[in-house]
Design an enzyme around this catalytic site. Structure first.
Site, PDB file in Angstrom:
ATOM      1  N   GLU A   1       0.860  -1.179   0.000  1.00 27.01           N
ATOM      2  CA  GLU A   1       0.000   0.000   0.000  1.00 27.01           C
ATOM      3  C   GLU A   1       0.899   1.232   0.000  1.00 27.01           C
ATOM      4  O   GLU A   1       1.761   1.389   0.866  1.00 27.01           O
ATOM      5  CB  GLU A   1      -0.902  -0.004   1.235  1.00 27.01           C
ATOM      6  CG  GLU A   1      -1.869   1.162   1.241  1.00 27.01           C
ATOM      7  CD  GLU A   1      -2.635   1.292   2.562  1.00 27.01           C
ATOM      8  OE1 GLU A   1      -2.617   0.357   3.391  1.00 27.01           O
ATOM      9  OE2 GLU A   1      -3.235   2.361   2.768  1.00 27.01           O
TER      10      GLU A   1
ATOM     11  N   ASP B   1      -4.856  10.729   9.521  1.00 29.32           N
ATOM     12  CA  ASP B   1      -3.515  10.249   9.837  1.00 29.32           C
ATOM     13  C   ASP B   1      -2.911  10.866  11.092  1.00 29.32           C
ATOM     14  O   ASP B   1      -3.066  12.053  11.369  1.00 29.32           O
ATOM     15  CB  ASP B   1      -2.586  10.502   8.646  1.00 29.32           C
ATOM     16  CG  ASP B   1      -2.810   9.473   7.555  1.00 29.32           C
ATOM     17  OD1 ASP B   1      -2.693   8.264   7.864  1.00 29.32           O
ATOM     18  OD2 ASP B   1      -3.123   9.856   6.422  1.00 29.32           O
TER      19      ASP B   1
END
Lengths: 275, 402
Positions: A49, A60
């Protein structure tokens, strides 16, 4: 069938699970990403990924935020990232999927973005800020290009939405282990096995679990209910702390850092293979 | 296309704009908020409680004041000021924070977070939370903490925790990112009181509705004082909450001209202003599809404004809709002109306006100059300027207090 579908049907036949590392494209430079990808696959990763850096990543934690900021500050753009993937991905013995904000896809145009991704051998997209309600247009474009559109389910997704997300997903379900942002956790929620099982009862799609995972113990805990395990921040942190980082795009990474990341990943792939 | 005041639809769309581009984790909370708000709208007691707070705690209705000296100074149309600066906490922001604090209680949530740029929304949130006894964390960019120090201390005195944000441009945009990240992990028991008409559905609608009291009162007051509606209504636009609240009740009065003023900064060059409606293009930021300053890869650009409250690369989706339908005209005002607006209002009327508001003041002065004396221009005086005096002194090489 996208390369993601092919991978999981093969793994299932062999009774294996996928290890999925996450790294940021271009961090600390493009050659380093290319070297890291090779090392990650060499240590038993099945699917990679790649995070496409974004200026405002609200899902995040600090490690991946800082990683994105480094790349954006170095001036690396989307075209250079696609070029690097185009050169690197064919020699990897593993499909590549990208984690990318809808802000980026929208700016390029859905069809343009997906066809550029396809040309760069990207097998799937994870778009963390595109909820199922908004995803129909992108799903249609991905379907036409045979790229998987991997959607996310979280512990607080209501049951009726779970089914709706499953119906809109191709490739695999990305099950988010925690209510929160990316980043390593000491412990994972107790109810996680049960929560994943409730999704499992509704679909035959592969289910991969990510967010917060960093230790072989985590991997062993989750492997019985998962088709794959995704680890991001714990890997990014390891190469980001290298003292010899150079932003020069052809600089690569020092062999010691690559070795260190590889060794760490090996402990996780080993744990996964021996469950 | 004729603009409608029945937007947004159930997906949060204002025409093409708006929607909801957020991580799955936040979706249930946004659905819950939308459902709770809809229920509250049909609840007479909710409306009564909010109205009572607005009257007796905030001090509404705020005056519509005929600024005769400023009007003569400009030598044209009559300028009226909608005095949101006279609200408790000194700005329009309290209209929204009280409404959302009531929704917080209805949802049974026990903690509040907020972002702030100039600090006005932070102070208004801290105030509402003190009033209702809710713990409150306010995220604020380090650059804004520096230039809006008086508001930072006020928030602390009101019992809120101010968390500095040192990522990115260290301004409002980064404060929103950080508040969203907090909410990602705390969503079960925390409500995020977003301060502008930005973000994912239903925030742009809810904030607009709570701020619409500004425009509704202006219509009543204008009719009572002058016998009819104003010819032009002007408001500054950062995220766009005071403008949305002022404009919305006028949308279906097409005879009233509506003008939104963005932060023109130092120049029209990229990075030197904060005027997405003037210089940007539609894109996705902070959960919504609207005009934004982005590069060709979709990365949000750094922006600049003298005012912390307008220093934002995006704008509320309904403003994009109003721009697309042509209902509202958007223009921008440079930093230096905003300071001229600030000075003119201070010296002719004895009112220190917030530096954000001063952008609209300057623009309204230019509009008034070009019009006959029997026309009326209403400006939303969205906030007072005490918070800005030290920063203005610094910019002029002077020291406040000497």
């Amino acid at each position: 069938m996208s390369a993601v579908d092919t991978l999981f049907s093969g793994l299932r036949q062999q009774g294996e699970k996928a290890f999925i590392p996450f790294i940021t494209a271009g961090d600390p430079n493009l050659k380093a990403t290319s070297e890291l990808l090779s090392a990650l696959v060499a240590q038993g990763s099945h699917l990679c990924e790649i995070g496409i850096p974004y200026s405002d990543p609200i899902a995040d934690g600090p490690v991946i935020q800082a990683s994105y900021t480094r790349v954006l500050n170095s001036g690396i753009g989307l075209d250079e990232i696609f070029q690097m993937l185009k050169e690197t991905a064919p020699s990897l013995n593993a499909p590549v999927v990208t984690m990318v904000s809808h802000a980026i896809i929208h700016r390029r145009g859905l069809a343009n973005y997906v066809s550029a991704a396809k040309e760069s051998h990207v097998a799937g997209l994870i778009v963390p800020d595109l909820p199922v309600e908004e995803s129909a247009d992108l799903a249609a474009v991905c379907k036409a290009e045979d790229i998987s559109l991997i959607q996310l389910i979280t512990p607080n997704t209501p049951a009726d939405r779970v089914q709706r997300i499953i119906d809109a997903t191709t490739g695999f379900i990305y099950y988010v282990s925690v209510v929160g942002i990316t980043g390593e956790r000491q412990t994972l929620p107790e109810e996680i096995i049960e929560s994943v099982q409730s999704v499992r009862d509704k679909t035959d799609l592969p289910i991969c679990i990510g967010f917060g995972i960093s230790t072989p113990e985590h991997v062993r805990l989750l492997a019985p209910v998962a088709d794959g395990i995704i680890v991001g921040s714990a890997i990014v942190r390891r190469y980001a702390s290298s003292e010899s980082i150079s932003p020069r795009q052809d600089a690569g990474l020092d062999t010691e850092t690559v070795r260190k990341v590889g060794e760490y990943v090996k402990t996780l792939t080993h744990a996964l293979a021996t469950c | 296309m004729k603009p409608s005041s029945t937007v947004p639809d159930t997906a949060g769309r204002f025409g093409d704009f708006g929607g909801r581009y957020v991580p799955e984790t936040l979706t249930p909370a946004l659905d819950q908020l939308a459902a709770e708000y809809q229920e509250a709208c049909g609840d007479a007691e909710f409306k009564q409680t909010l109205d009572s707070l607005l009257n007796h705690y905030v001090g509404r209705p705020s005056p519509l004041y005929h600024a005769t000296r400023l009007s003569s100074h400009c030598g044209g149309a009559q300028i009226y000021l909608k005095r949101e600066d006279l609200n408790h906490t000194g700005a329009h922001k309290i209209n929204n924070t009280l409404g959302q604090a009531l929704l917080t209680r209805r949802m049974g949530k026990t903690r509040v977070i907020a972002e702030t740029g100039a600090g006005q929304h932070g102070v208004a949130t801290a105030t509402a939370c003190a009033h209702f006894g809710l713990p409150c964390v306010v995220y604020m960019g380090e650059e804004d903490i520096r230039r809006q120090a008086p508001n930072v201390y006020s928030m602390k005195l009101l019992g809120a925790e101010v968390r500095g944000v040192d990522s990115g441009s260290r301004t409002l945009r980064d404060a929103i990112n950080e508040a969203m990240r907090d909410w990602m992990a705390s969503v079960k028991d925390t409500h995020y009181i977003l301060g502008s008409v930005v973000g994912p559905h239903p925030f742009p609608m809810i904030v607009r509705d709570f701020q619409s009291v500004i425009g509704k009162e202006t219509i009543i007051q204008s009719q009572a004082q002058t016998g009819n509606l104003p010819d032009v209504v002007v408001a500054c636009v950062g995220g766009g909450s005071n403008a949305a609240g002022m404009f919305f009740p006028f949308i279906e009065h097409p005879e009233v001209e509506l003008v939104g003023i963005e932060a023109g900064g130092r120049s029209e060059d990229p990075g030197e202003h904060a005027s997405p409606l003037t210089y940007g293009q539609p894109g996705v930021l902070h959960g919504s599809y609207s005009y934004v300053m982005q590069d060709g890869d979709g990365q949000t650009c750094d922006v600049h404004s003298i005012s912390a409250g307008l220093d934002y690369p995006g704008v509320g989706p309904e403003h994009s809709y109003w721009k697309a339908t042509g209902r509202v005209r958007y223009d921008c005002c440079r930093d230096q002109d905003a300071l001229k607006g600030f000075d003119s209002l201070a010296k002719t009327e004895g009112i220190l306006a917030a530096i954000e508001t001063s952008h609209a003041i300057w623009a309204a002065m230019q509009i008034a100059r070009e019009r006959p004396a029997d026309q009326k221009v209403v400006v939303c005086l969205s906030g007072r300027g005490d918070k800005d005096t030290a920063e203005i002194a610094r910019l002029r090489g002077e020291v406040a207090g000497q």
